[in-house]
Design an enzyme around this catalytic site. Structure first.
Site, PDB file in Angstrom:
ATOM      1  N   ASP A 248      -7.982  -5.476   0.092  1.00 41.39           N
ATOM      2  CA  ASP A 248      -8.476  -6.317  -0.999  1.00 41.39           C
ATOM      3  C   ASP A 248      -8.033  -7.768  -0.917  1.00 41.39           C
ATOM      4  O   ASP A 248      -8.485  -8.595  -1.704  1.00 41.39           O
ATOM      5  CB  ASP A 248      -8.024  -5.732  -2.351  1.00 41.39           C
ATOM      6  CG  ASP A 248      -8.723  -4.429  -2.656  1.00 41.39           C
ATOM      7  OD1 ASP A 248      -9.917  -4.340  -2.334  1.00 41.39           O
ATOM      8  OD2 ASP A 248      -8.088  -3.512  -3.190  1.00 41.39           O
TER       9      ASP A 248
ATOM     10  N   HIS B 146       0.841  -1.186   0.000  1.00 43.31           N
ATOM     11  CA  HIS B 146       0.000   0.000   0.000  1.00 43.31           C
ATOM     12  C   HIS B 146       0.875   1.234   0.000  1.00 43.31           C
ATOM     13  O   HIS B 146       1.936   1.225   0.625  1.00 43.31           O
ATOM     14  CB  HIS B 146      -0.909   0.011   1.242  1.00 43.31           C
ATOM     15  CG  HIS B 146      -2.083   0.911   1.082  1.00 43.31           C
ATOM     16  ND1 HIS B 146      -2.013   2.260   1.328  1.00 43.31           N
ATOM     17  CD2 HIS B 146      -3.347   0.652   0.671  1.00 43.31           C
ATOM     18  CE1 HIS B 146      -3.199   2.786   1.079  1.00 43.31           C
ATOM     19  NE2 HIS B 146      -4.025   1.854   0.669  1.00 43.31           N
TER      20      HIS B 146
HETATM   21  N1  CMC Z   1       3.906  -7.694  -4.710  1.00 44.05           N
HETATM   22  C1  CMC Z   1       5.261  -7.747  -4.933  1.00 44.05           C
HETATM   23  N2  CMC Z   1       6.041  -6.651  -4.862  1.00 44.05           N
HETATM   24  C2  CMC Z   1       5.467  -5.473  -4.559  1.00 44.05           C
HETATM   25  C3  CMC Z   1       4.099  -5.365  -4.307  1.00 44.05           C
HETATM   26  C4  CMC Z   1       3.316  -6.534  -4.384  1.00 44.05           C
HETATM   27  N3  CMC Z   1       2.004  -6.488  -4.161  1.00 44.05           N
HETATM   28  N4  CMC Z   1       3.795  -4.077  -4.029  1.00 44.05           N
HETATM   29  C5  CMC Z   1       4.951  -3.400  -4.106  1.00 44.05           C
HETATM   30  N5  CMC Z   1       5.964  -4.243  -4.417  1.00 44.05           N
HETATM   31  C6  CMC Z   1       7.389  -3.908  -4.525  1.00 44.05           C
HETATM   32  C7  CMC Z   1       7.659  -3.090  -5.792  1.00 44.05           C
HETATM   33  O1  CMC Z   1       7.958  -3.931  -6.879  1.00 44.05           O
HETATM   34  C8  CMC Z   1       8.836  -2.255  -5.335  1.00 44.05           C
HETATM   35  O2  CMC Z   1       9.963  -3.102  -5.337  1.00 44.05           O
HETATM   36  P1  CMC Z   1      11.441  -2.480  -5.671  1.00 44.05           P
HETATM   37  O3  CMC Z   1      11.718  -1.535  -4.538  1.00 44.05           O
HETATM   38  O4  CMC Z   1      12.340  -3.661  -5.723  1.00 44.05           O
HETATM   39  O5  CMC Z   1      11.302  -1.778  -6.988  1.00 44.05           O
HETATM   40  C9  CMC Z   1       8.505  -1.947  -3.870  1.00 44.05           C
HETATM   41  O6  CMC Z   1       7.694  -3.029  -3.432  1.00 44.05           O
HETATM   42  C10 CMC Z   1       7.769  -0.627  -3.674  1.00 44.05           C
HETATM   43  O7  CMC Z   1       6.593  -0.698  -4.433  1.00 44.05           O
HETATM   44  P2  CMC Z   1       5.932   0.526  -5.222  1.00 44.05           P
HETATM   45  O8  CMC Z   1       5.200  -0.008  -6.403  1.00 44.05           O
HETATM   46  O9  CMC Z   1       6.975   1.571  -5.471  1.00 44.05           O
HETATM   47  O10 CMC Z   1       4.946   1.084  -4.129  1.00 44.05           O
HETATM   48  P3  CMC Z   1       3.727   2.062  -4.392  1.00 44.05           P
HETATM   49  O11 CMC Z   1       3.494   2.781  -3.131  1.00 44.05           O
HETATM   50  O12 CMC Z   1       3.979   2.899  -5.603  1.00 44.05           O
HETATM   51  O13 CMC Z   1       2.511   1.091  -4.768  1.00 44.05           O
HETATM   52  C11 CMC Z   1       0.671  -0.366  -4.571  1.00 44.05           C
HETATM   53  C12 CMC Z   1       1.546   0.710  -3.884  1.00 44.05           C
HETATM   54  C13 CMC Z   1      -0.562  -0.612  -3.748  1.00 44.05           C
HETATM   55  C14 CMC Z   1       0.232   0.175  -5.959  1.00 44.05           C
HETATM   56  C15 CMC Z   1       1.523  -1.639  -4.725  1.00 44.05           C
HETATM   57  O14 CMC Z   1       1.916  -2.110  -3.461  1.00 44.05           O
HETATM   58  C16 CMC Z   1       0.782  -2.721  -5.500  1.00 44.05           C
HETATM   59  O15 CMC Z   1       0.812  -2.704  -6.737  1.00 44.05           O
HETATM   60  N6  CMC Z   1       0.086  -3.679  -4.787  1.00 44.05           N
HETATM   61  C17 CMC Z   1      -0.705  -4.688  -5.444  1.00 44.05           C
HETATM   62  C18 CMC Z   1      -2.024  -4.087  -5.908  1.00 44.05           C
HETATM   63  C19 CMC Z   1      -2.987  -3.874  -4.748  1.00 44.05           C
HETATM   64  O16 CMC Z   1      -3.191  -4.760  -3.930  1.00 44.05           O
HETATM   65  N7  CMC Z   1      -3.619  -2.678  -4.727  1.00 44.05           N
HETATM   66  C20 CMC Z   1      -4.661  -2.376  -3.740  1.00 44.05           C
HETATM   67  C21 CMC Z   1      -4.260  -1.281  -2.790  1.00 44.05           C
HETATM   68  S1  CMC Z   1      -5.432  -1.190  -1.413  1.00 44.05           S
HETATM   69  C22 CMC Z   1      -6.917  -0.703  -2.122  1.00 44.05           C
HETATM   70  C23 CMC Z   1      -6.920   0.729  -2.485  1.00 44.05           C
HETATM   71  O17 CMC Z   1      -7.224   1.541  -1.616  1.00 44.05           O
HETATM   72  O18 CMC Z   1      -6.621   1.046  -3.635  1.00 44.05           O
END
Ligand code: CMC
Length: 430
Positions: free
Chosen positions: A365, A308
């Site tokens: 989720d 998140h």
């Molecule tokens: N599985 C594997 N790796 C992950 C995941 C995941 N679910 N989420 C983040 N990472 C890794 C990402 O690859 C990155 O790795 P590195 O530092 O090696 O490049 C690191 O963790 C930081 O991730 P980020 O994408 O920069 O983080 P963010 O804050 O931009 O993204 C997120 C947050 C929610 C979009 C992301 O965690 C994600 O895609 N999660 C899966 C989708 C999901 O469950 N979304 C629902 C969020 S809750 C409902 C809502 O309110 O929307």
């Protein structure tokens, strides 16, 4: 006590920037005059460090795993309140009195019908249309039937807000059920006065003209809880979209419709659908999660429902929903192998260095889809359930924008990286 300004040194000059402190001691440097003073803008791709507004609706401390609507902890609301009461709280900023609540509920019940003219709009969608596309279109279409509330004149639209709010809370539920019924060639079912909000949703989805759907109280309660837990979540992607659209002066229906589009993506609300699709694939592949976790390590997969932008700890909503899974499956007399896979994945991820070092925990989720699947909601409608739950938040945040006389249109800047000035070359010379 007034806070000393921040000092920013750029090139050979020092700029003083005011500091803002919120009621929960959240701190910001106010850069509103930075460009005028210095010629520089702040750059923050993805807005991870940017406060786009002041808001009194929801407080989140992502490091501590705290979520409060209007000051009330989510755990307390989940235990003692229910969706419609919480919706009132989120929209109006206080818990309703007994007569206010009765009136709010009866207005919601009384607004459930949809203009018969809208049936033809449903008929125009192909059977393959995604329910989020249908819902977004239908919310905007709905506004066309109430031109007196949809003038894009702030004062007028605000004067109609109470009616528009109860209408949207009610009709988003009817429109969702209608989309399901039309797609399946079933007659439309309207709500019963004796049922509460979620009972009526289940009734409108699953009852037949010759037999009412037997609403199990534990199932209705779990659905109500899912709605309540999604009611607001401060400046997420869809809410920011609603505020962005509203900042230009657009009406509530158009802003909510835009919110649905923003919610659709798998990184946001669409994650609940993506989680079940991921669990189904893991199950079909005969994997117990080991290979999937390994794929995440190699950057070849993403554990949907994990991670998140704001929570760097267990999402408090996920804890509450997880506890409901067993209850719902027991009430319906079901077992779901996907729940076992989800539990195993969680257990592994929580002790896995890749996930631990990145502070990746289950979000709202991760487990909600297991409940929705058990109830019989089709997977491609999960995000619509999120949208129904999020409606109070979108209304409250639209209201904050509309009620602020100093509100400016949202208009970020950019750092241009394209070509510098070029001269047009006639076709014969290229
Ligand atoms: N599985 C594997 N790796 C992950 C995941 C995941 N679910 N989420 C983040 N990472 C890794 C990402 O690859 C990155 O790795 P590195 O530092 O090696 O490049 C690191 O963790 C930081 O991730 P980020 O994408 O920069 O983080 P963010 O804050 O931009 O993204 C997120 C947050 C929610 C979009 C992301 O965690 C994600 O895609 N999660 C899966 C989708 C999901 O469950 N979304 C629902 C969020 S809750 C409902 C809502 O309110 O929307």
């Amino acid at each position: 006590m007034p806070q000393a300004p921040a000092k920013l040194s750029i090139e050979d000059k020092v700029y003083e920037l005011p500091v803002i402190i919120g009621t929960e001691n959240e701190k910001a440097v106010d850069i509103r005059n930075l460009r005028a003073q210095s010629g520089f803008i702040a750059y923050d791709d993805g807005y991870a460090n940017t406060g786009a507004c002041e808001s009194a609706v929801t407080y989140i401390d992502g490091d501590a795993g705290i979520l409060r609507y209007r000051g009330y902890p989510i755990e307390e609301l989940a235990e003692k309140s229910y969706f419609i009461e919480t919706a009132f709280l989120v929209i109006y900023g206080r818990l309703p009195g007994a007569s206010e609540l009765t009136s709010f509920r009866s207005k919601i019940l009384g607004s459930a019908l949809i203009h018969e003219g809208m049936r033809s709009h449903f008929a125009g969608f192909p059977a393959t249309a995604h329910p989020m596309a249908v819902l977004s279109s239908m919310l905007n279409t709905l506004g066309c039937y109430y031109p007196e509330m949809v003038t894009n004149d702030r004062e007028n639209d605000l004067a109609h807000l109470d009616t528009a709010a109860t209408m949207l809370l009610s009709k988003v539920r009817t429109l969702t059920a209608m989309a399901f019924r039309v797609r399946n060639g079933l007659p439309i079912v309207y709500p019963k006065p004796a049922y509460n909000y979620s009972e009526n949703f289940l009734h409108m989805m699953f009852s037949q003209p010759y037999a009412d759907y037997p609403v199990h109280p534990d199932v209705a309660k779990a659905l109500d809880l899912i709605f309540l837990l999604h009611a607001d979540h401060e400046q997420n992607c869809s809410t920011s979209t609603v505020r962005m659209v509203a900042s230009g002066g657009a009406n509530l229906f158009a802003s909510a419709s835009a919110g649905v589009c923003a919610l659709w993506g798998p990184l946001h609300g669409g994650a609940n659908q993506a989680v079940i699709e991921m669990l189904e694939k893991i199950h079909a592949d005969g994997d117990d999660g080991t290979r999937f976790i390994q794929a995440c390590h190699e950057g070849k997969g993403k554990l949907m429902g994990f991670g998140h932008r704001v929570y760097k700890n267990y999402d408090p909503r996920a804890k509450i929903i997880k506890a409901q899974c067993d209850k719902v499956l027991a009430a319906l007399g079901r077992k779901d192998p996907l729940l076992d896979i989800a539990r195993k994945l969680e257990e592994r991820a929580l002790s896995d260095d890749y996930f631990k070092s990145r502070n990746l925990y289950p979000n709202v989720d991760f487990y909600s889809g297991i409940i929705l699947r058990a109830i019989g909601i089709p997977t491609d409608m999960f995000t619509v359930i999120f949208a129904i739950g999020r409606m109070p938040g979108w209304i409250a945040q639209w209201k904050e924008i509309a009620e602020n006389p100093k509100q400016k249109i949202h208009r970020p800047r950019q750092i241009y990286t394209g070509e510098t000035l070029r001269k047009y070359v006639p076709i014969a010379q290229r």
